[in-house]
Design a protein around this motif. Structure first.
Motif, PDB file in Angstrom:
ATOM      1  N   SER A 155      44.601  35.623  51.017  1.00 26.82           N
ATOM      2  CA  SER A 155      45.444  34.882  51.941  1.00 26.82           C
ATOM      3  C   SER A 155      45.707  35.721  53.186  1.00 26.82           C
ATOM      4  O   SER A 155      45.555  36.947  53.167  1.00 26.82           O
ATOM      5  N   GLY A 156      46.081  35.053  54.256  1.00 25.13           N
ATOM      6  CA  GLY A 156      46.453  35.734  55.478  1.00 25.13           C
ATOM      7  C   GLY A 156      45.310  36.458  56.169  1.00 25.13           C
ATOM      8  O   GLY A 156      44.134  36.285  55.857  1.00 25.13           O
ATOM      9  N   VAL A 157      45.672  37.305  57.136  1.00 23.82           N
ATOM     10  CA  VAL A 157      44.702  38.052  57.922  1.00 23.82           C
ATOM     11  C   VAL A 157      43.920  39.025  57.032  1.00 23.82           C
ATOM     12  O   VAL A 157      42.691  39.116  57.108  1.00 23.82           O
ATOM     13  N   VAL A 158      44.632  39.756  56.174  1.00 26.60           N
ATOM     14  CA  VAL A 158      43.985  40.742  55.305  1.00 26.60           C
ATOM     15  C   VAL A 158      42.977  40.068  54.375  1.00 26.60           C
ATOM     16  O   VAL A 158      41.868  40.560  54.175  1.00 26.60           O
ATOM     17  N   GLY A 159      43.355  38.934  53.806  1.00 25.81           N
ATOM     18  CA  GLY A 159      42.444  38.225  52.914  1.00 25.81           C
ATOM     19  C   GLY A 159      41.176  37.784  53.609  1.00 25.81           C
ATOM     20  O   GLY A 159      40.079  37.898  53.044  1.00 25.81           O
ATOM     21  N   ARG A 169      34.768  41.208  58.580  1.00 25.77           N
ATOM     22  CA  ARG A 169      34.871  41.255  60.053  1.00 25.77           C
ATOM     23  C   ARG A 169      36.245  41.747  60.478  1.00 25.77           C
ATOM     24  O   ARG A 169      37.249  41.470  59.819  1.00 25.77           O
ATOM     25  N   THR A 170      36.291  42.460  61.590  1.00 32.92           N
ATOM     26  CA  THR A 170      37.570  42.856  62.195  1.00 32.92           C
ATOM     27  C   THR A 170      38.281  41.619  62.722  1.00 32.92           C
ATOM     28  O   THR A 170      37.645  40.723  63.289  1.00 32.92           O
ATOM     29  N   LEU A 171      39.592  41.577  62.558  1.00 29.54           N
ATOM     30  CA  LEU A 171      40.350  40.415  63.018  1.00 29.54           C
ATOM     31  C   LEU A 171      41.565  40.903  63.804  1.00 29.54           C
ATOM     32  O   LEU A 171      42.416  41.619  63.277  1.00 29.54           O
ATOM     33  N   LEU A 172      41.622  40.509  65.074  1.00 35.05           N
ATOM     34  CA  LEU A 172      42.729  40.873  65.959  1.00 35.05           C
ATOM     35  C   LEU A 172      43.566  39.632  66.241  1.00 35.05           C
ATOM     36  O   LEU A 172      43.048  38.637  66.745  1.00 35.05           O
ATOM     37  N   ILE A 173      44.835  39.716  65.922  1.00 30.14           N
ATOM     38  CA  ILE A 173      45.764  38.601  66.159  1.00 30.14           C
ATOM     39  C   ILE A 173      46.773  39.048  67.207  1.00 30.14           C
ATOM     40  O   ILE A 173      47.630  39.904  66.947  1.00 30.14           O
ATOM     41  N   GLY A 174      46.663  38.485  68.412  1.00 28.01           N
ATOM     42  CA  GLY A 174      47.572  38.855  69.491  1.00 28.01           C
ATOM     43  C   GLY A 174      48.936  38.211  69.354  1.00 28.01           C
ATOM     44  O   GLY A 174      49.951  38.810  69.711  1.00 28.01           O
ATOM     45  N   GLY A 208      59.311  39.356  61.187  1.00 27.71           N
ATOM     46  CA  GLY A 208      59.316  39.332  62.635  1.00 27.71           C
ATOM     47  C   GLY A 208      58.037  39.805  63.286  1.00 27.71           C
ATOM     48  O   GLY A 208      57.983  39.980  64.511  1.00 27.71           O
ATOM     49  N   ALA A 209      56.964  40.030  62.497  1.00 28.94           N
ATOM     50  CA  ALA A 209      55.701  40.509  63.056  1.00 28.94           C
ATOM     51  C   ALA A 209      55.141  39.500  64.046  1.00 28.94           C
ATOM     52  O   ALA A 209      55.138  38.294  63.798  1.00 28.94           O
ATOM     53  N   ARG A 210      54.655  40.015  65.190  1.00 32.81           N
ATOM     54  CA  ARG A 210      54.093  39.145  66.226  1.00 32.81           C
ATOM     55  C   ARG A 210      52.602  39.368  66.412  1.00 32.81           C
ATOM     56  O   ARG A 210      51.900  38.474  66.907  1.00 32.81           O
ATOM     57  N   SER A 211      52.099  40.567  66.053  1.00 31.24           N
ATOM     58  CA  SER A 211      50.671  40.841  66.227  1.00 31.24           C
ATOM     59  C   SER A 211      50.154  41.674  65.053  1.00 31.24           C
ATOM     60  O   SER A 211      50.918  42.360  64.374  1.00 31.24           O
ATOM     61  N   GLU A 212      48.824  41.600  64.856  1.00 28.97           N
ATOM     62  CA  GLU A 212      48.222  42.277  63.706  1.00 28.97           C
ATOM     63  C   GLU A 212      46.765  42.580  64.008  1.00 28.97           C
ATOM     64  O   GLU A 212      46.073  41.833  64.695  1.00 28.97           O
ATOM     65  N   LEU A 213      46.307  43.717  63.471  1.00 30.71           N
ATOM     66  CA  LEU A 213      44.907  44.097  63.566  1.00 30.71           C
ATOM     67  C   LEU A 213      44.456  44.568  62.187  1.00 30.71           C
ATOM     68  O   LEU A 213      45.051  45.472  61.612  1.00 30.71           O
ATOM     69  N   ALA A 214      43.415  43.933  61.663  1.00 27.94           N
ATOM     70  CA  ALA A 214      42.889  44.282  60.337  1.00 27.94           C
ATOM     71  C   ALA A 214      41.410  44.618  60.457  1.00 27.94           C
ATOM     72  O   ALA A 214      40.638  43.867  61.056  1.00 27.94           O
ATOM     73  N   VAL A 215      41.020  45.760  59.861  1.00 27.77           N
ATOM     74  CA  VAL A 215      39.648  46.250  59.933  1.00 27.77           C
ATOM     75  C   VAL A 215      39.144  46.498  58.518  1.00 27.77           C
ATOM     76  O   VAL A 215      39.844  47.101  57.692  1.00 27.77           O
ATOM     77  N   ALA A 216      37.934  46.032  58.238  1.00 29.28           N
ATOM     78  CA  ALA A 216      37.349  46.250  56.909  1.00 29.28           C
ATOM     79  C   ALA A 216      36.955  47.714  56.745  1.00 29.28           C
ATOM     80  O   ALA A 216      36.382  48.325  57.647  1.00 29.28           O
ATOM     81  N   HIS A 245      50.453  41.157  71.109  1.00 28.14           N
ATOM     82  CA  HIS A 245      49.302  41.823  71.750  1.00 28.14           C
ATOM     83  C   HIS A 245      49.437  43.358  71.730  1.00 28.14           C
ATOM     84  O   HIS A 245      48.939  44.044  72.623  1.00 28.14           O
ATOM     85  N   ALA A 246      50.064  43.892  70.689  1.00 25.85           N
ATOM     86  CA  ALA A 246      50.300  45.337  70.619  1.00 25.85           C
ATOM     87  C   ALA A 246      49.010  46.124  70.400  1.00 25.85           C
ATOM     88  O   ALA A 246      48.937  47.305  70.748  1.00 25.85           O
ATOM     89  N   PHE A 247      47.975  45.467  69.845  1.00 28.35           N
ATOM     90  CA  PHE A 247      46.760  46.206  69.474  1.00 28.35           C
ATOM     91  C   PHE A 247      45.547  45.793  70.308  1.00 28.35           C
ATOM     92  O   PHE A 247      44.413  46.120  69.938  1.00 28.35           O
TER      93      PHE A 247
END
Length: 246
Positions: free
Chosen positions: A1-5, A12-17, A31-39, A58-60
């Motif tokens: 589930s989610g970005v990590v899932g 694939r790398t997934l950047l959520i601004g 309260g998270a607004r942005s996320e970056l997940a890398v395999a 857009h922190a990342f």
């Protein structure tokens, strides 16, 4: 589930601004607004995910290459640690084989030898039931030659076990180890200790004939992996040789 899932599944790398723009975003950080997940990859296999989150949108942005480099370094460290742990485990198993071999050469009475071997195995595999069953004078039955565990008197030394009962039946008939990962799903399993979740029955043979079974039962479903099954087959052969020599 989610970005990590999604990253774990796709690699694939997934950047959520902006979190609100990603359907299915999971709020692990309130309260998270942005996320970056890398395999985290090793030999094209995803073995983990490096995930960073921020309360700022857009922190990342622009930091994907940096995190992908870090993920590569992490992958190497994880692989090295796993390799080291596996080598340690194999060394411990070989030490156990050597210890059983030394016991077999000590010219001990059969009862003492088998109890010593079972004590070693019970400690190594945290087995809650460990039993050696050998051919008995009564046709169609095995006799409990040694036992360690907390089950009922059914498995105490000297008790008879019908050769057509339980997983032991398949072991004797096939001459091959029988692993049961979930005893509740095996129609042949005979309950001795309700706490048991996994069982491994290994044939004891001599002169190409099966004359007994080394049986271990554990409360951990993953207790008997492929390497452990190979080791226990070697130990069962050692037991068979020692009994024949005696």
């Amino acid at each position: 589930s989610g970005v990590v899932g999604e990253v774990a599944a796709s690699g694939r790398t997934l950047l959520i601004g902006e979190a609100s723009e990603f359907p299915g975003f999971v709020q692990t950080l309130p309260g998270a607004r942005s996320e970056l997940a890398v395999a985290i990859r090793h030999h094209d296999e995803v073995i983990g995910v490096l995930n960073v989150e921020s309360l700022r949108p857009h922190a990342f942005d622009g930091q994907q290459a940096l995190l992908e480099t870090i993920a590569t370094q992490i992958a190497g460290a994880i692989h090295g640690a796993r390799r080291h742990a596996e080598l340690q485990r194999r060394a411990a198993l070989l030490e156990l084989v050597a210890e059983v071999a030394r016991s077999a050469l000590d010219d001990l009475p059969q009862e003492v030898l088998l109890q010593r071997v079972l004590a070693l195995l019970a400690r190594r595999y945290t087995a809650i039931e460990a039993t050696v069953l050998l051919e008995s004078g009564l046709k169609g039955h095995l006799e409990v030659a040694a036992h360690i565990g907390g089950g009922t008197a059914t498995t105490f030394r000297g008790k008879l076990w019908p050769i057509e009962r339980g997983v032991e039946r398949r072991c004797v008939r096939s001459g091959e180890p029988q692993r049961v990962g979930d005893v509740d799903r095996d129609p042949d399993y005979a309950v001795v200790n309700p706490a048991v979740r996994a069982e491994l029955a290994v044939p004891i043979r001599g002169r190409e004939r099966v004359f007994g079974v080394l049986n271990l039962e554990a409360d951990n479903p993953t207790a008997f992996d492929e390497l452990n099954r190979l080791l226990l087959r070697t130990l069962a052969d050692q037991i068979g040789t020692a009994i024949e020599l005696a």
